[in-house]
Design a protein around this motif. Structure first.
Motif, short mmCIF file in Angstrom:
data_model
loop_
_atom_site.label_atom_id
_atom_site.label_comp_id
_atom_site.label_asym_id
_atom_site.label_seq_id
_atom_site.Cartn_x
_atom_site.Cartn_y
_atom_site.Cartn_z
N GLN A 64 1.17 -1.08 -0.05
CA GLN A 64 -0.29 -0.04 -0.05
C GLN A 64 0.66 1.48 0.05
N ASP A 65 2.24 1.56 0.29
CA ASP A 65 2.82 2.01 0.11
C ASP A 65 3.41 2.04 -0.45
N LYS A 90 -2.26 -9.11 -2.83
CA LYS A 90 -1.27 -8.02 -2.84
C LYS A 90 -0.47 -8.56 -4.84
N SER A 93 -0.76 -6.57 -7.56
CA SER A 93 0.35 -5.05 -8.25
C SER A 93 1.41 -5.32 -7.64
#
Length: 239
Positions: A64-65, A90, A93
């Motif tokens: 997410q970062d 994840k 991504s």
């Protein structure tokens, strides 16, 4: 030169001196050790400065970062390493920006990474994360597979479309027989790397050592060290 750039340049020079001195002490060439700067919790502006200062390898541990940061820095000549525990939701991504995933520790993750890499038409390098605090075939507290699980997992990666087996990674264990014995832990990882290279000769990457123990890692033979705090400063608290 901005204050932040001057600060990072000074920190980077200190770390460079440490690595160079450790290489001399170990009888190794400086070119044998690659510095990966761990940029987690720091902004894209810092990554940009690091790139200007000659850094080519950066690492993140939370998608997410990392995803927005990598997108913001897509114009820079950087290799992105994903070093955190990776959940399969994840993976798609992460495969979009990560050149290497250093935290491969289970077969389900290999399957997900392979599918995502093929879909993205990318080849992703993989390191098996070794848990030296685990039983031979167990799992570590902070992720990773016990030494007995390396061979099977490496074979899975090597056979998986879109993936490449590049080597091994470890984090110095806080518990178990190697707690407080970083040099011994890293030497054990080197022995495991020798075993791995019998089946996969090109998988010669050994990622070990961080800000506090990079000298021990270089002495043991690590090819890559992952340094965050010593370059970027004490991390801001995550909210």
């Amino acid at each position: 030169m901005t204050d932040r750039k001057a600060q990072l340049a000074a920190n980077l020079a200190q770390v460079e001196d440490r690595i160079a001195s450790a290489c001399v002490a170990a009888g190794r060439e400086r070119e044998e050790v690659t510095l990966i700067v761990v940029t987690k919790t720091y902004p894209a502006s810092d990554v940009r400065i690091l790139s200007e200062l000659g850094v080519r390898d950066v690492a993140e541990n939370r998608d997410q970062d990392a995803a927005p940061k990598a997108a913001e820095c897509a114009d820079l000549p950087l290799r992105w390493h994903f070093v955190g525990q990776l959940q399969t939701n994840k993976v798609r991504s992460v495969v979009g920006y990560a050149d290497l995933v250093q935290s491969v520790d289970r077969s389900k993750l290999v399957t997900s990474l392979s599918a995502a890499a093929v879909r993205a038409e990318r080849e992703v390098g993989c390191l098996i994360q070794v848990a030296l605090d685990a039983e031979e075939n167990g799992r570590g507290e902070r992720g990773g597979v016990g030494p007995g699980g390396i061979e099977e997992l490496a074979a899975l990666v090597a056979d998986a479309p879109g993936l490449r087996i590049d080597g091994l990674m470890t984090v110095a264990p806080l518990t178990g027989p190697y707690a407080g014995r970083q040099r011994a832990a890293f030497e054990r990882l080197m022995d495991l790397s020798t075993d791995l290279r019998r089946a996969h000769p090109a998988a010669n990457m050994v990622s070990a050592g961080m800000s506090a123990d990079l000298e021990e890692a270089v002495a043991a033979g690590a090819t890559h060290v992952r340094v965050g705090t010593a370059v970027l400063g004490v991390r801001p608290r995550l909210g």
